[in-house]
Design a protein around this motif. Sequence first.
Motif, PDB file in Angstrom:
ATOM      1  N   CYS A 288      44.453  26.936  45.812  1.00  0.00           N
ATOM      2  CA  CYS A 288      45.189  27.880  45.150  1.00  0.00           C
ATOM      3  C   CYS A 288      46.593  27.563  45.405  1.00  0.00           C
ATOM      4  O   CYS A 288      47.408  27.651  44.984  1.00  0.00           O
ATOM      5  CB  CYS A 288      45.757  29.598  46.005  1.00  0.00           C
ATOM      6  SG  CYS A 288      47.134  30.474  45.481  1.00  0.00           S
TER       7      CYS A 288
ATOM      8  N   ASN B 220      49.229  26.428  42.328  1.00  0.00           N
ATOM      9  CA  ASN B 220      49.950  26.751  42.157  1.00  0.00           C
ATOM     10  C   ASN B 220      51.182  26.527  42.686  1.00  0.00           C
ATOM     11  O   ASN B 220      52.499  27.478  42.711  1.00  0.00           O
ATOM     12  CB  ASN B 220      49.620  27.931  41.917  1.00  0.00           C
ATOM     13  CG  ASN B 220      48.350  28.571  41.577  1.00  0.00           C
ATOM     14  OD1 ASN B 220      49.000  28.158  40.087  1.00  0.00           O
ATOM     15  ND2 ASN B 220      47.283  29.311  41.870  1.00  0.00           N
TER      16      ASN B 220
ATOM     17  N   TRP C 258      49.056  32.878  48.240  1.00  0.00           N
ATOM     18  CA  TRP C 258      49.203  34.144  47.053  1.00  0.00           C
ATOM     19  C   TRP C 258      47.701  34.554  47.751  1.00  0.00           C
ATOM     20  O   TRP C 258      46.602  35.704  47.360  1.00  0.00           O
ATOM     21  CB  TRP C 258      48.437  33.389  45.960  1.00  0.00           C
ATOM     22  CG  TRP C 258      50.403  32.806  45.387  1.00  0.00           C
ATOM     23  CD1 TRP C 258      51.247  33.445  46.250  1.00  0.00           C
ATOM     24  CD2 TRP C 258      50.399  32.170  44.386  1.00  0.00           C
ATOM     25  NE1 TRP C 258      52.189  32.927  45.105  1.00  0.00           N
ATOM     26  CE2 TRP C 258      51.250  32.394  44.286  1.00  0.00           C
ATOM     27  CE3 TRP C 258      49.840  31.725  43.256  1.00  0.00           C
ATOM     28  CZ2 TRP C 258      52.809  31.719  42.973  1.00  0.00           C
ATOM     29  CZ3 TRP C 258      49.837  31.746  41.990  1.00  0.00           C
ATOM     30  CH2 TRP C 258      52.118  31.850  41.693  1.00  0.00           C
ATOM     31  N   HIS C 259      46.455  33.917  48.653  1.00  0.00           N
ATOM     32  CA  HIS C 259      45.775  33.508  49.004  1.00  0.00           C
ATOM     33  C   HIS C 259      45.455  33.717  49.926  1.00  0.00           C
ATOM     34  O   HIS C 259      46.036  32.674  50.916  1.00  0.00           O
ATOM     35  CB  HIS C 259      44.760  33.288  48.523  1.00  0.00           C
ATOM     36  CG  HIS C 259      42.923  33.127  48.458  1.00  0.00           C
ATOM     37  ND1 HIS C 259      42.095  33.051  50.123  1.00  0.00           N
ATOM     38  CD2 HIS C 259      42.405  34.097  47.571  1.00  0.00           C
ATOM     39  CE1 HIS C 259      41.126  33.623  49.516  1.00  0.00           C
ATOM     40  NE2 HIS C 259      40.835  34.027  48.354  1.00  0.00           N
TER      41      HIS C 259
ATOM     42  N   PRO D 119      42.566  37.629  47.832  1.00  0.00           N
ATOM     43  CA  PRO D 119      43.628  37.573  47.221  1.00  0.00           C
ATOM     44  C   PRO D 119      44.172  37.962  46.951  1.00  0.00           C
ATOM     45  O   PRO D 119      44.369  39.989  47.433  1.00  0.00           O
ATOM     46  CB  PRO D 119      42.807  36.767  45.823  1.00  0.00           C
ATOM     47  CG  PRO D 119      41.842  37.291  45.383  1.00  0.00           C
ATOM     48  CD  PRO D 119      40.986  37.743  47.269  1.00  0.00           C
TER      49      PRO D 119
ATOM     50  N   CYS E  51      50.097  36.036  43.529  1.00  0.00           N
ATOM     51  CA  CYS E  51      48.844  34.864  43.262  1.00  0.00           C
ATOM     52  C   CYS E  51      48.517  35.827  41.391  1.00  0.00           C
ATOM     53  O   CYS E  51      49.134  36.877  41.449  1.00  0.00           O
ATOM     54  CB  CYS E  51      47.075  35.135  43.569  1.00  0.00           C
ATOM     55  SG  CYS E  51      45.908  36.338  42.403  1.00  0.00           S
ATOM     56  N   THR E  52      48.799  35.038  40.501  1.00  0.00           N
ATOM     57  CA  THR E  52      48.280  35.752  39.576  1.00  0.00           C
ATOM     58  C   THR E  52      47.472  35.840  38.644  1.00  0.00           C
ATOM     59  O   THR E  52      46.906  35.820  37.545  1.00  0.00           O
ATOM     60  CB  THR E  52      49.169  34.439  38.540  1.00  0.00           C
ATOM     61  OG1 THR E  52      48.422  33.326  38.407  1.00  0.00           O
ATOM     62  CG2 THR E  52      50.881  34.040  38.868  1.00  0.00           C
ATOM     63  N   PHE E  53      46.070  35.803  39.457  1.00  0.00           N
ATOM     64  CA  PHE E  53      44.497  35.280  39.111  1.00  0.00           C
ATOM     65  C   PHE E  53      44.728  34.241  38.037  1.00  0.00           C
ATOM     66  O   PHE E  53      43.368  34.187  37.167  1.00  0.00           O
ATOM     67  CB  PHE E  53      44.576  36.757  38.332  1.00  0.00           C
ATOM     68  CG  PHE E  53      43.250  37.267  38.774  1.00  0.00           C
ATOM     69  CD1 PHE E  53      42.419  37.102  40.214  1.00  0.00           C
ATOM     70  CD2 PHE E  53      42.809  38.052  37.811  1.00  0.00           C
ATOM     71  CE1 PHE E  53      41.938  38.154  40.233  1.00  0.00           C
ATOM     72  CE2 PHE E  53      40.746  39.271  38.526  1.00  0.00           C
ATOM     73  CZ  PHE E  53      40.598  38.859  39.683  1.00  0.00           C
ATOM     74  N   CYS E  54      45.583  33.059  38.508  1.00  0.00           N
ATOM     75  CA  CYS E  54      45.225  31.876  37.140  1.00  0.00           C
ATOM     76  C   CYS E  54      45.330  32.009  35.458  1.00  0.00           C
ATOM     77  O   CYS E  54      44.919  31.455  35.018  1.00  0.00           O
ATOM     78  CB  CYS E  54      44.604  31.075  37.810  1.00  0.00           C
ATOM     79  SG  CYS E  54      44.191  30.025  39.067  1.00  0.00           S
TER      80      CYS E  54
ATOM     81  N   PRO F 274      39.021  30.726  37.002  1.00  0.00           N
ATOM     82  CA  PRO F 274      41.039  30.235  38.775  1.00  0.00           C
ATOM     83  C   PRO F 274      40.227  28.682  39.624  1.00  0.00           C
ATOM     84  O   PRO F 274      39.398  28.485  40.109  1.00  0.00           O
ATOM     85  CB  PRO F 274      40.961  31.815  38.866  1.00  0.00           C
ATOM     86  CG  PRO F 274      40.435  32.927  38.162  1.00  0.00           C
ATOM     87  CD  PRO F 274      39.221  32.132  38.458  1.00  0.00           C
ATOM     88  N   ALA F 275      41.242  28.715  39.642  1.00  0.00           N
ATOM     89  CA  ALA F 275      41.303  27.535  40.560  1.00  0.00           C
ATOM     90  C   ALA F 275      41.207  27.327  42.075  1.00  0.00           C
ATOM     91  O   ALA F 275      39.627  26.480  42.287  1.00  0.00           O
ATOM     92  CB  ALA F 275      43.359  26.631  41.412  1.00  0.00           C
ATOM     93  N   PHE F 276      40.493  28.564  42.733  1.00  0.00           N
ATOM     94  CA  PHE F 276      39.872  28.959  43.614  1.00  0.00           C
ATOM     95  C   PHE F 276      38.452  29.115  43.566  1.00  0.00           C
ATOM     96  O   PHE F 276      37.691  28.617  44.821  1.00  0.00           O
ATOM     97  CB  PHE F 276      40.773  30.030  44.703  1.00  0.00           C
ATOM     98  CG  PHE F 276      40.816  31.291  44.692  1.00  0.00           C
ATOM     99  CD1 PHE F 276      40.087  31.586  43.038  1.00  0.00           C
ATOM    100  CD2 PHE F 276      41.189  32.293  45.503  1.00  0.00           C
ATOM    101  CE1 PHE F 276      40.434  33.363  42.283  1.00  0.00           C
ATOM    102  CE2 PHE F 276      41.182  33.045  45.220  1.00  0.00           C
ATOM    103  CZ  PHE F 276      40.895  34.058  43.930  1.00  0.00           C
TER     104      PHE F 276
HETATM  105  S1  SF4 Z   1      43.264  33.398  41.402  1.00  0.00           S
HETATM  106 FE1  SF4 Z   1      44.135  31.470  41.305  1.00  0.00          FE
HETATM  107  S2  SF4 Z   1      46.832  32.311  41.701  1.00  0.00           S
HETATM  108 FE2  SF4 Z   1      45.618  33.998  42.399  1.00  0.00          FE
HETATM  109  S3  SF4 Z   1      44.829  33.202  44.568  1.00  0.00           S
HETATM  110 FE3  SF4 Z   1      42.787  32.739  43.069  1.00  0.00          FE
HETATM  111  S4  SF4 Z   1      43.436  29.993  43.513  1.00  0.00           S
HETATM  112 FE4  SF4 Z   1      45.947  31.070  43.522  1.00  0.00          FE
END
Ligand code: SF4
Lengths: 785, 228, 393
Positions: free
Chosen positions: B23, B27, B45-46, B67, B155-158, B178-180
């Motif tokens: 994350c 981001n 964010w996480h 998150p 966190c923006t939920f990507c 999302p990235a994670f």
């Molecule tokens: S959804 Fe995106 S912004 Fe949110 S914690 Fe996961 S990687 Fe980060």
Amino acid sequence: MLMGAKEEMVNHSSRKDEKKNCDSHLSRRKFLKITTLSGISFGTIGIVKKSHPQPSPHSLALRNPKGRWVATSCLNCSARCGIKVKVVDEKAVQIKGNPLSSLSEGQICPRGHIGLQVLYDPERIFSPLKRTQPKKGRGVSPQWKPISWDQALEEIAGKLRTLCETSCSNHLLILSGLNSRSHEDLLFRFAEAFGTPNLISGEGLDHEAEKTGRWMADGHFDVCAYDLDHTNFILSFGADILESTPPVSRWLRKWGKFRREKPIRTKVVTVQARYSLTASKSDEWIPIEPGTEAALALAIAYVIIKEDLLDHPFINKWSSGFEQYREIVFQNYAPERVSTITGIPTEKIYRLAREFAQIKPALAIPGKSATAWPGGSYTAYAIYCLNALVGSIDTPGGILYQESPDYRPIPRLIGSEITPKGQGQPSIDLHGTEKFPFAHVATNQIPQSILDGKPYPIEMAIGINCNFNMTAPGTGQWEEALKKIPFYVHMAPYLSEMAEFADLVLPSTTYLEEWGYDHSFPGAGSAEVRIKQPVVHPIGNSKSIGDTLFQLAERIPGGVKKAFEEIGGSSEGFVRFRTSSLIPWEEFLKKGVWGRAPYQYRKYERLFKTPSKKFEFISENVQAFYNKSGKKVREGIANFPHYSKARWLGEENQYPLILFPYQPLLTLENGSQNYPWAQEIFLPMQGVGWATPVEMNSETAKSLNLRDKDEVWIESQFGKIRTYVKISEGVYPGVVCIPSGQGHTSYGKWQKGIGCNPNEIIGIDFDMLSGQSAFYNTRVKIYKA
Amino acid sequence: MPRWGMVIDLDKCVGCQACVIACKEENNVPHGSPEEQRLRREIYWHKMIAVTKGKYPHVKTEVIPMPCMQCDHPPCVTVCPAKATFKREDGIVVQYYRRCIGCKYCMVACPYGARSFNYKSQEAKPYHHQDEPPDRKSWGPWPFPVRTQGVVEKCTFCFHRIDQGLKEGKKIGIVVVPAFVEACPSHARVFGDLDDAQGEIAKLLASRSSFRIREELATQPKVFYLSR
Amino acid sequence: MGKHYSTIEGKSKGYKIFITFLGIMFGVFILSFLVAYLKGQKVWGVSNIIPWGQLITFYIYFIGLSAGAIIISSLSYVFKREIYEPIGRLAVFMGILLMVGAMCFVMVDLGRPEKAWRLFMYFYLNNMSSLFAINSIFYTGYITLMLIYLWLIFEGKKKMASIIGTVDVLWAIAVHMGTGAIFGLIGNREIFFSPIKPFEFLTAALTSGTSLIILTTVVTFKLTQRAIKEELIFSLGRLLTGIILILFIMVFVDKLTHFYFPNREAVIYLFTGNYWWIFWIFQIGLGIILPLILLTHPRTRRSMKGVVYAATSVIIGVFGERAALVIPGTAHPQPLFPGKIEGPWGEPGIFPITPWETLLSLSIVSFVILLFVLGLRYLEILPARENEPISGG
Ligand code: SF4
Ligand SMILES: Nc1nc2c(c(=O)[nH]1)N[C@H]1C(S)=C(S)[C@@H](COP(=O)(O)OP(=O)(O)OC[C@H]3O[C@@H](n4cnc5c(=O)[nH]c(N)nc54)[C@H](O)[C@@H]3O)O[C@H]1N2
Ligand SMILES: Nc1nc2c(c(=O)[nH]1)N[C@H]1C(S)=C(S)[C@@H](COP(=O)(O)OP(=O)(O)OC[C@H]3O[C@@H](n4cnc5c(=O)[nH]c(N)nc54)[C@H](O)[C@@H]3O)O[C@H]1N2
Ligand code: SF4
Ligand code: SF4
Ligand code: SF4
Ligand code: SF4
Ligand SMILES: [Mo]
């Protein structure tokens, strides 16, 4: 002022650039003045900062935010995963796994991402550095003076030529830590051509006991690969499969798979004195008296044999020595007796054994912490035998026999090319001698040998990707030994602890800037090769180990020079040369991974490399060795798996506690921990970062009159270190745990002075058979600081 | 309109924290320092927490990746005076740096500690990068360099990935995640539409017992956990 | 006396030194604000766990003082109690200044104060379910009303003043209850969450407001050599006793509600955690017990000193009450998951007292005092001294 210059750069304008340049001039002049006039140690800092070609961060990838993905491989641990790196405007900005890699199905561990902070470590070095301070020691500033590559290489080549000419080529010692396979191959060739038997890897710190244990059983001197896609039961003896047991990424990926992506959920039982992350995620955690895993394994064998839960077809057809083994087990390892040794209730041993034998396929896995003990080879042997008892050898869900890739062979060196004197000399780590009879490398013997000057003195050493005076037990002795080496060259991207003792440091590239090929630590079974290609230009004046070796060989006329001709001419050429037998170059560059057809099971006819061509419960390999050397099997060097009482360093009455170091997942295996992403979440189970507390359970703490967060000294025979107490309920009574990886003293804003290094107080001891360094048999006492 | 949500399988999760790092990597979330950890000023964010029960040898520790819970009834949105944090139609609670006045009310009101304040200006790093989509015309909370000290982030939920993926007609939850989720080595996370009765999430939730954190507060988190 | 008011001369040496000091503190105000604004709030003690610190504590404290002062002023202008007339103007004036102070506190606490205008874009750019947005209506209206109120008083328009005064008092009650609701409606913070929080705030406001009036009256009257009717102070003291008792009941009920049911960890933390002393020593000790003793004990009850000491104790104690809400209220780790949360996420927050934040707080307090002292110099707020020439009325 220097920091100022750095910050200016962030603002990224040409005027500021000018300003920075003139700042660095100033700093340079200032540096020279200070060193010449007063000799105050401004050296390291001044030079390192000065020669830092600032990567300007603020060109934030604005032109082409999409970037491109470059395939290469990771080198933050021995798994060497295939990765893809996103490059935007010639900056690496993101890392993910290469989906084509079967080792971990394209997944990487958290450390894979930290490659970005490895590459852009603000304290990397970018110019060869020469020592101007003759005195060596911890904390003594070497007063580095930057010199040109030409000068540096010439100086090294000069020394090497002298060694050659005086026919003392065996007086050269090459120490190598974790390296790309291609660099390992080049190093091997270099050592061979030069004529030194002293190419010493860090493997003597790794899994040598485990390998030897396995070798006694099936003749393969290697660690095992496991078929994690199909196994239904995993019994781990101290293997921290979610934190350190390599290849980490494979374990992490396959955990998800074997837990919930197949019809039967794999049960995991972890036997360990520490309630690790792995233990917490396992279905069952069985705390065990440290150093008694062999007894437990043999007691499990007892139950399996007694209750006839064996895989008879395998035992009958493909094993030898079973009857004798059964007798030994029946005589000595009844669960009732073993229960008193291991502290595990008898019923539990029975239940465990039954589960292990009945939930098929099952795997018994030795961890380093069970085997890095005196006598560890036998522990590994005992654990390995369990797999044979239940027929988990080369079957789906069982042990896999890792294939190696067929690289294009390197032309053999012709006899005359080898410098005569060095060849045929024993290696100074004494492997294969009476001291370490089955060892391939006994890394931690080196300091003693250097200090004793036996079997012969070391006149020059080259250290590559290693940091042994921090990572090996007995750091003090390593430091003394390094001091004694007349000329020491260190190659690394940054000035870690070992570099502090160097006479010359060559700035090497990180793995993201260099050419190579790699294959993993045993894992997936079938062969796989990954490319390593520069994702960005080497930063500053850094040079890869491969190219350095090629250029060095150039300057050593005769055998060495010749040995490096016709193998590609450069590290890139070498990779092309070696992989040309596998995959077309363009395709390799693009895909990054070459893999061989699916794995074949049950190749028993050609599997076992033992004298009997079978799985041996009583090792004929050992027997053969003693037949050959004309000795009888002696006590302590037996040919059968057995448990022997731990040999402790320190008396129990004086040092009542046992010290357990362990490697948390976020310990990088690259000699540095200067990575904030890893540091801030270093110990997830403790919820803290930037620290290495000593952990113990509340009863232990109470008996020592200690409370959470108390500052303490931890003292062994060999020294003492300071840290604070963390009460963790999941630690075996009488045991204290300290994570390794911290306690850096040489460089790094994000690592220096953080935590402590348990190796400073761990004594040097071995599993004599294999040369494996022991890590867990040091006793300590703890008192308030 | 889909309602994006996520399931984290605690049986598959290996507690590796790749999600935490991924994350930050995706981001450009600033990293902390020992000082900041001591003073609790790190930006996550996480995060991952470890929760222990019991004494030796009956100890049990559970590690829980957390998150922002993307609450369906987000208290942070209710209390934000400046509409700087708001719920999009697809249920994602986003944070709009340009509007945030830094009153920190949302931090007080978030039951999950999901929000962090910028106590200093973000330091630019060589590996920082502009986020997709690079579309500067839309005056969204994006892209990165706009955030400064004095604003709250989370966190923006990507959503940038999701929006871009939708634009390109890709399958969200399978190709675009999302990235994670992408970085999670054990595949412990599934991202998708909570309202899709045929979706992966619905199936998972039907198959095993699940819970949400602090459910009693009725914030209706859209992050579900599958129990072990 | 009674109907006549005058300014102070401001010629004494003490006055000049005091003004100079306050002027310097004003400089400190600007400086410490700029430091935090430019460097970020890392120079303060706030953190992600305790996001609100000294400034928010002062902010709610000042709102309380202001509301308290206005309500006291109503005794004179709305309820026409003659005895309170000498302090009527003073109370209204203080109400305004304290509100100005409160606004300073809340504005500088913003991470991006230059965006504060967003708070006032009612319905358009802001979110009217936020109590900050709602309160910004209350606050603006409140300040406007107070200014009108004071102007009417100066103009001698008694009728109008009493009408506006009534509205203002009601408004002040709303202001302070609204401020209490900022905390009382936050369901995830056990120490905050309580339906009587707004009422508790109001009562605390009355105790602190009354006390501040007592103290200010005594101090300014003494320093400016005006005679004080002891009965005025004693009657305020009696009033104070009553409100403190009510406050005590409110606090008791509030904590009991939190304590009674087994999910009482937060209250136990408040009572015994690392900030126990804010609650026990300040909020309960100085805010309730000590003043109650002083105000009821026959010896001290009818002595100026006793009442003044009680008032001072309340002023400090109610500040403690605010701090006991803001700091431990967020410092208590949120129960993210049942069990012992390892590491910092399970540890109570710590709130270091940092120089820049403290300087900022103190300099805003000084700024309010500066306005007050200047006000006394240029506005006819205090009743005229007996031998003073009459001016205006
Ligand atoms: S959804 Fe995106 S912004 Fe949110 S914690 Fe996961 S990687 Fe980060
Ligand atoms: N207490 C305790 N100690 C242990 C262990 C333990 O379990 N407990 N484990 C032991 C084990 S198993 C091992 S293998 C050893 C490891 O010990 P070492 O083999 O000494 O490995 P590192 O300390 O990781 O040092 C790696 C070196 O490589 C350099 N380097 C890093 N990245 C790169 C790169 O990309 N390119 C180049 N050219 N150079 C690079 C670094 O400067 C560093 O000097 O530690 C041992 N130490
Ligand atoms: N994160 C991370 N992973 C790595 C590395 C790294 O540096 N960092 N290095 C790689 C390398 S080079 C190697 S060699 C491997 C080593 O990896 P492993 O073989 O997993 O060895 P360790 O991590 O040293 O120890 C495993 C666990 O055993 C516990 N233990 C200690 N003593 C005992 C004992 O007496 N009995 C039992 N049953 N348990 C005990 C320790 O607390 C620890 O939790 O890791 C590899 N993976
Ligand atoms: S397992 Fe090792 S090689 Fe693979 S990503 Fe992690 S650190 Fe890199
Ligand atoms: S990346 Fe996946 S497996 Fe690792 S901690 Fe996060 S959720 Fe768990
Ligand atoms: S800090 Fe920003 S996001 Fe949070 S409530 Fe205030 S304005 Fe809204
Ligand atoms: S978890 Fe917190 S920040 Fe996220 S939506 Fe819910 S209340 Fe808002
Ligand atoms: Mo290793």
